[in-house]
Design an enzyme around this catalytic site. Sequence first.
Site, PDB file in Angstrom:
ATOM      1  N   ARG A  26      30.843   7.431  23.335  1.00 38.41           N
ATOM      2  CA  ARG A  26      30.431   8.494  24.310  1.00 38.41           C
ATOM      3  C   ARG A  26      31.026   9.863  23.765  1.00 38.41           C
ATOM      4  NH1 ARG A  26      27.505   5.969  28.486  1.00 38.41           N
ATOM      5  NH2 ARG A  26      26.528   7.902  28.727  1.00 38.41           N
ATOM      6  N   ARG A  30      28.938  14.520  27.132  1.00 40.60           N
ATOM      7  CA  ARG A  30      29.864  14.349  27.905  1.00 40.60           C
ATOM      8  C   ARG A  30      31.221  15.296  27.903  1.00 40.60           C
ATOM      9  NH1 ARG A  30      30.976   7.887  29.706  1.00 40.60           N
ATOM     10  NH2 ARG A  30      29.421   7.777  31.070  1.00 40.60           N
ATOM     11  N   ARG A  39      22.966  21.675  26.218  1.00 41.89           N
ATOM     12  CA  ARG A  39      22.406  20.986  27.349  1.00 41.89           C
ATOM     13  C   ARG A  39      21.803  21.800  28.485  1.00 41.89           C
ATOM     14  NH1 ARG A  39      20.853  18.837  31.261  1.00 41.89           N
ATOM     15  NH2 ARG A  39      21.536  16.811  32.405  1.00 41.89           N
ATOM     16  N   ASP A  76      20.207   7.300  23.667  1.00 44.18           N
ATOM     17  CA  ASP A  76      20.385   6.606  24.841  1.00 44.18           C
ATOM     18  C   ASP A  76      19.698   5.131  24.863  1.00 44.18           C
ATOM     19  OD1 ASP A  76      21.742   7.358  27.771  1.00 44.18           O
ATOM     20  OD2 ASP A  76      20.403   5.581  27.888  1.00 44.18           O
ATOM     21  N   TYR A 153      18.510  -3.107  33.413  1.00 40.48           N
ATOM     22  CA  TYR A 153      18.059  -1.931  33.845  1.00 40.48           C
ATOM     23  C   TYR A 153      16.180  -1.883  34.439  1.00 40.48           C
ATOM     24  CZ  TYR A 153      21.901   1.038  32.952  1.00 40.48           C
ATOM     25  OH  TYR A 153      22.939   1.567  33.168  1.00 40.48           O
TER      26      TYR A 153
END
Length: 342
Positions: A26, A30, A39, A76, A153
């Site tokens: 990651r 982040r 972003r 992702d 998920y």
Amino acid sequence: MKLDNDLLIRASEGKDVERTPVWLMRQAGRILPQYRAIRNSLSGFKELVETPELAAEVTIQPVDILGVDAAIIFSDILVVPEAMGLPYQMIEKKGPWFENTIQSIKDVNDLVIPDVNDQLSYVLDAIKITKNELDGRVPLIGFAGAPWTIFSYMIEGQGSKTFSKAKKMLYSNPELSHKLLQKITATTIKYLKAQIKAGADVVQVFDSWAGILSHQQYLEFGIKYVKEICDAINEVPITVFSKGAYFARKELGELNCNTIGLDWNMDILESRALIGQNKTLQGNLDPCVLYSDFKSIENQTNQMLCKFGKNRHIANLGHGVYPDISPDKVICFIEAVKSYEH
Ligand code: CP3
């Protein structure tokens, strides 16, 4: 293309290295203010993931700013369920959310095994642009979620503490579960192969929710499909990170892969004994160590490096870096690895 820094590849293949390679799960996104700037100029996470030029830019940021020995493509694991027919949303401060989930065998049958070159072209384009812009400085890591984690998920439709709906499906409808896991596996193999063709030098399979299964369930519904993936990928080194699956380290060691990721609860020497000498180990500093002062970060990193030894180790955290960690602390960890002498 020849790589200037191929430490990660050599470590994956069990070859001698001058020093231990280091990157962070990651690392793209982040923590970097430079990531937040890009972003925040967009409508959201998805726009960034789906715009190859920008995804490439944030993929390379940690190489330039932190000095890591590998880039990981900014994307992702949830792009796979979407390409199979279940679109996701990334809700600010909440996480992923799926409008439709899998509840019946009809739902499973309605899912497609997509043409990844079409449905996931934005990821493949991002990989091509990144490879070009990296120009051989460091290897590029491609990735996908492991079938069990993607399954979770698809059933739950969002994150969960217990994943009890997904586990309930395994116990109450094993037939549906296997059918769904098989379909995810087929898609994942095609997807990883396409990433490799686009330029990924290494691939990693993230089984983030492995640790919530029992040993028996993980063998039957988890590792079985990770094994299919490992057996199908022979083009580049492959890493399996099964978070929390300390109980299955022996079986993980039998997979046809190069590297096994360890989380911070997995004892290094015990893991080496269980997994054997023929795998590279990746990890496993507690991500929370990066909340401590610089001296402690350096000490803890040195202790970790000493236990792993020089060869067959890729330094990393035991899970993804937390969003509120200061980049200076991350750089401290990276520099400690780079200056360590075995
Ligand atoms: O490693 C990298 O930096 C590359 C990019 C990457 C992302 N997600 C970007 C991302 C990778 C490798 C992932 C993998 C991923 N995604 C996993 C497996 C790894 C793990 O940590 O266990 C999982 C379980 C997901 C699902 C997911 N994506 C969740 C639960 C969330 C929300 C909370 C969070 O982790 O931030 C995401 C969103 C996400 N994926 C963000 C990023 C940078 C944050 C989104 C934002 O910018 O707002």
